[in-house]
Design an enzyme around this catalytic site. Structure first.
Site, short mmCIF file in Angstrom:
data_model
loop_
_atom_site.label_atom_id
_atom_site.label_comp_id
_atom_site.label_asym_id
_atom_site.label_seq_id
_atom_site.Cartn_x
_atom_site.Cartn_y
_atom_site.Cartn_z
N HIS A 133 7.29 -2.04 8.07
CA HIS A 133 8.08 -0.92 8.59
C HIS A 133 9.02 -1.34 9.73
O HIS A 133 9.99 -0.65 10.03
CB HIS A 133 7.18 0.18 9.15
CG HIS A 133 6.54 1.08 8.13
ND1 HIS A 133 5.65 0.64 7.20
CD2 HIS A 133 6.68 2.42 7.91
CE1 HIS A 133 5.25 1.67 6.44
NE2 HIS A 133 5.86 2.75 6.86
N CYS A 171 2.93 -6.66 1.90
CA CYS A 171 2.02 -5.83 2.68
C CYS A 171 1.23 -6.79 3.56
O CYS A 171 0.60 -7.72 3.04
CB CYS A 171 1.10 -5.07 1.74
SG CYS A 171 -0.26 -4.18 2.51
N ASN A 172 1.27 -6.57 4.87
CA ASN A 172 0.56 -7.47 5.76
C ASN A 172 -0.95 -7.41 5.57
O ASN A 172 -1.62 -8.43 5.55
CB ASN A 172 0.94 -7.17 7.21
CG ASN A 172 2.23 -7.85 7.61
OD1 ASN A 172 2.22 -9.00 8.03
ND2 ASN A 172 3.35 -7.17 7.43
N SER A 226 0.82 -1.21 0.00
CA SER A 226 0.00 0.00 0.00
C SER A 226 0.86 1.26 0.00
O SER A 226 0.38 2.33 -0.36
CB SER A 226 -0.91 0.00 1.22
OG SER A 226 -0.16 -0.11 2.40
N TYR A 277 -4.07 0.83 3.81
CA TYR A 277 -5.15 -0.12 3.59
C TYR A 277 -5.89 -0.46 4.89
O TYR A 277 -6.98 -1.02 4.85
CB TYR A 277 -4.61 -1.43 3.00
CG TYR A 277 -4.29 -1.38 1.52
CD1 TYR A 277 -4.53 -0.25 0.75
CD2 TYR A 277 -3.75 -2.49 0.88
CE1 TYR A 277 -4.22 -0.22 -0.61
CE2 TYR A 277 -3.46 -2.48 -0.47
CZ TYR A 277 -3.70 -1.35 -1.23
OH TYR A 277 -3.40 -1.35 -2.56
N GLY A 278 -5.26 -0.15 6.04
CA GLY A 278 -5.84 -0.51 7.33
C GLY A 278 -7.33 -0.21 7.44
O GLY A 278 -8.12 -1.11 7.74
#
Lengths: 274, 274
Positions: B189, B74-75, B12, B43-44
């Site tokens: 991150h 991306c998680n 994201s 995206y959260g």
């Protein structure tokens, strides 16, 4: 409290830049002064006495440049001279061997730890000495294996070829046969072989990078002693070498990354060089 | 056999560049095409359906650009959409969750593993699902903790301030109380907070970076399927984003390093964006 002085890091060549990279990941505000003793590289074939002389000479040079701590980012120099360097300067000194051994003691589940490095590092017994010091009466079996061809593959950027994988299998088979569950990467070039080492050793074996482990020690020492730099503007790094700055810069960008700019040639007292 | 096509990586925003960095460490000859969906970041707060739509759209874009595999770096996107992405494209697809869980299963000695990530990642249960899949009947306790403030500290380059360390202590105290011996860094991150996390958790706790673990999977898959690039000239990487390329490039150099050049703005079908 904020200390804007640089962290001094040295190695016989470019390998120590993997340690710098780990330090800058953890501490992006710290300036680094790196010295690569490329005119006298490699230290492997040197006598113990020569390596001690070189290491103390470079450490004094870094202190004259006003560094706030010294990282001996070279397995040969750490094995030969860490105590001599500590005795010669008044700033904190960290080597690359103890942090990796400490991590291995914590990480192994079956008490069988492999060590790969250059011929000289493995033969020096420095990792075994560190294990005896850090884990007295240790029940851990530390099994060393020299991997002399690896450095050349890394410097060529070859981490996947059939020739590299064949060399890795030849070197690592005895460690697999010994059943190690943890592998110390005892050479500052080897973090760049992580994918290949993982492929050959298999997913059950934990790889410990001395670069990453050493960076954690640097973070701890600067924090404990109030030596961190609190300035938020991007730090200026400096790169010095005793040999050809072009050669050094070419590999340096590959090993370190964006923070590597140009290298300056600095002449130490070179009477002891070849 | 040599396959010169790029590895497609998306996130994201910029966090996925820590995964790119680990990939390039292991595979310096592989070209990467990165897409950061910065116009729709983060995206959260998005619904599951939105994240699935975005992820499939980006994966198709990467395949149109002729990538040879896709890394969902991306998680949030891995948690929401890895199966949808796999169904939508014919190239191999790797996410960031399974590699880290597999490493934790191997590494823990006491069966107590911590997980830190964003609120959404931790609440999604995706790591618990992966544990159940990879280690059926697992006796491992996986203890999650959201660390919402960390991303902002990392993006400011702050990894050492008293405020950051206080936040880390607040977040991590429950994991220490739970006695975890292994900690999964479940946000791209967080590798840049390694020093601080090590400082707070103490030397007994092993930190597992999903970036490093994912890179090992990429190495395996390209090797197994004969998709490695054997060319020895330095690869050309490309960086695309859906938002402001200046913002993206500024952080990108910090997260990735030297291989980050300029970013191109690419418009996907943005009708679903805010």
């Amino acid at each position: 409290m904020s200390d804007p002085r640089a962290i001094g890091v040295f190695d016989s060549g470019v390998g120590g830049l993997t340690v710098v990279r780990s330090i800058l990941d953890d501490l992006p505000r710290e300036p680094v002064l790196y010295f690569g003793d490329t005119a006298r590289y490699p230290y492997g074939p040197r006598t113990l006495e020569e390596v001690r002389t070189f290491a103390v000479q470079i450490a004094r040079h870094l202190v004259e440049r006003d560094v706030k701590m010294i990282v001996v980012a070279c397995n040969s120099a750490t094995a030969a001279a860490i105590e001599q360097v500590r005795a010669a300067v008044s700033v904190p000194v960290v080597g690359v061997i103890e942090p990796a051994v400490r991590a291995a003691v914590r990480a192994t589940r079956n008490g069988r730890v492999g060590l790969i490095g250059t011929e000289v590092t493995v033969a020096s017994g420095a990792y075994h000495d560190a294990l005896a010091r850090l884990d007295p009466g240790s029940e851990i079996a530390l099994i060393g294996q020299a991997c002399p061809a690896f450095v050349e593959f890394v410097e060529r950027g070859d981490t996947t070829s059939p020739a590299l994988l064949a060399a890795a299998e030849r070197y690592l088979t005895p460690l697999q046969a010994a059943g190690v569950d943890t592998l110390i990467l005892g050479c500052t070039h080897y973090p760049l072989l992580r994918g290949a080492l993982h492929h050959v050793m298999g997913p059950e074996v934990l790889l410990l990078s001395s670069a990453d482990e050493t960076a954690k020690d640097v973070y701890e020492i600067l924090g404990e002693r109030g030596l961190l730099n609190e300035m938020t503007r991007p730090p200026d790094h400096r790169f010095e070498c005793s040999g050809d700055p072009e050669w050094f810069a070419g590999l340096g960008r590959r090993f370190l990354g964006p923070e590597f700019l140009d290298a300056d040639r600095v002449s130490l007292e070179l009477s002891k060089s070849r």
